[in-house]
Design an enzyme around this catalytic site. Structure first.
Site, PDB file in Angstrom:
ATOM      1  N   PHE A   8       0.855  -1.189   0.000  1.00 44.28           N
ATOM      2  CA  PHE A   8       0.000   0.000   0.000  1.00 44.28           C
ATOM      3  C   PHE A   8       0.889   1.236   0.000  1.00 44.28           C
ATOM      4  O   PHE A   8       1.712   1.434   0.890  1.00 44.28           O
ATOM      5  CB  PHE A   8      -0.931   0.031   1.215  1.00 44.28           C
ATOM      6  CG  PHE A   8      -1.811   1.253   1.241  1.00 44.28           C
ATOM      7  CD1 PHE A   8      -2.874   1.361   0.362  1.00 44.28           C
ATOM      8  CD2 PHE A   8      -1.557   2.301   2.123  1.00 44.28           C
ATOM      9  CE1 PHE A   8      -3.679   2.505   0.364  1.00 44.28           C
ATOM     10  CE2 PHE A   8      -2.358   3.439   2.141  1.00 44.28           C
ATOM     11  CZ  PHE A   8      -3.421   3.537   1.258  1.00 44.28           C
ATOM     12  N   TYR A  10       1.176   5.476  -0.156  1.00 46.39           N
ATOM     13  CA  TYR A  10       0.423   6.692   0.181  1.00 46.39           C
ATOM     14  C   TYR A  10       1.257   7.953  -0.034  1.00 46.39           C
ATOM     15  O   TYR A  10       0.745   9.057   0.043  1.00 46.39           O
ATOM     16  CB  TYR A  10      -0.042   6.636   1.635  1.00 46.39           C
ATOM     17  CG  TYR A  10       1.111   6.491   2.616  1.00 46.39           C
ATOM     18  CD1 TYR A  10       1.788   7.600   3.095  1.00 46.39           C
ATOM     19  CD2 TYR A  10       1.538   5.232   3.018  1.00 46.39           C
ATOM     20  CE1 TYR A  10       2.859   7.460   3.959  1.00 46.39           C
ATOM     21  CE2 TYR A  10       2.603   5.083   3.883  1.00 46.39           C
ATOM     22  CZ  TYR A  10       3.262   6.198   4.350  1.00 46.39           C
ATOM     23  OH  TYR A  10       4.323   6.057   5.194  1.00 46.39           O
ATOM     24  N   GLY A  11       2.544   7.804  -0.295  1.00 48.61           N
ATOM     25  CA  GLY A  11       3.452   8.933  -0.504  1.00 48.61           C
ATOM     26  C   GLY A  11       4.289   8.681  -1.736  1.00 48.61           C
ATOM     27  O   GLY A  11       3.762   8.345  -2.804  1.00 48.61           O
ATOM     28  N   SER A  12       5.609   8.788  -1.599  1.00 48.57           N
ATOM     29  CA  SER A  12       6.497   8.697  -2.755  1.00 48.57           C
ATOM     30  C   SER A  12       6.421   7.355  -3.479  1.00 48.57           C
ATOM     31  O   SER A  12       6.744   7.286  -4.672  1.00 48.57           O
ATOM     32  CB  SER A  12       7.942   8.985  -2.349  1.00 48.57           C
ATOM     33  OG  SER A  12       8.415   8.019  -1.438  1.00 48.57           O
ATOM     34  N   GLU A  85      12.526   2.436   3.165  1.00 50.45           N
ATOM     35  CA  GLU A  85      11.609   3.031   4.139  1.00 50.45           C
ATOM     36  C   GLU A  85      12.107   2.976   5.583  1.00 50.45           C
ATOM     37  O   GLU A  85      11.594   3.689   6.431  1.00 50.45           O
ATOM     38  CB  GLU A  85      10.239   2.354   4.049  1.00 50.45           C
ATOM     39  CG  GLU A  85       9.587   2.468   2.689  1.00 50.45           C
ATOM     40  CD  GLU A  85       9.289   3.903   2.280  1.00 50.45           C
ATOM     41  OE1 GLU A  85       8.898   4.715   3.142  1.00 50.45           O
ATOM     42  OE2 GLU A  85       9.462   4.217   1.089  1.00 50.45           O
TER      43      GLU A  85
END
Length: 169
Positions: A8, A10-12, A85
């Site tokens: 999932f 949601y950013g980069s 991450e």
């Protein structure tokens, strides 16, 4: 719920996943909201002048993208995501249920990264002017923080996640 390897974003990861995938679908995660709540001292800032990037924080709903990773790539993609991450440990790796917004009614378990509120890299909910000041002046290994903001705005607009753009204010 599908047991294939899903991620999932949601950013980069939405605009630069950096890994192979078999399928990409708009998706919704309930229980977390996207926010500029993570100091970046690597990708979009430095120790002396941290940047600010998106994180998933408790509460709300987040519209993003789910990627289905080819079975034979799952291990390599997982290792890549950990390296990307988990640079400073501000995120907790979690598998969460996400709803695919493709009209199929499918729900899958997807790997994502949730902000760790106890980590010193957690910025919390900063006033909008403070967010803007940080983003305007920071630059890291992945480039200027303002470019990250521009990419986020563009991606959220294209993804039809207009309500989530409030997280960028």
């Amino acid at each position: 719920m599908s047991e294939r390897f899903w991620v999932f974003a949601y950013g980069s990861l939405m605009w630069r996943p950096g890994f192979a995938f078999d399928e990409a679908q708009p998706a919704t995660l309930t229980g977390y909201a996207r926010a500029f709540c993570v100091y970046s001292t690597h990708h979009r800032g430095t120790e002396r002048k941290p940047g600010l990037v998106l994180g998933l924080d408790r509460g709300g709903v987040c519209h993003g993208r789910a990627y289905r990773v080819p079975d034979d790539q799952a291990g390599a993609v997982h290792a890549y995501l950990r390296a990307r991450e988990q640079v400073n440990g501000v995120y907790r790796e979690r598998r969460v249920p996400v709803d695919l917004d493709d009209g199929s009614g499918r729900r899958v378990r997807a790997l994502t990264y949730i902000v760790e509120r106890a980590h010193p890299g957690y910025a919390g909910r900063l006033p909008v002017q403070r967010q803007a000041d940080i983003i305007r002046g920071a630059r890291g290994l992945s480039g200027p923080n303002i470019d990250y903001l521009a990419n986020a705005i563009e991606e959220l607009g294209e993804a039809g996640a207009g309500a989530d753009q409030r997280a960028l204010q």
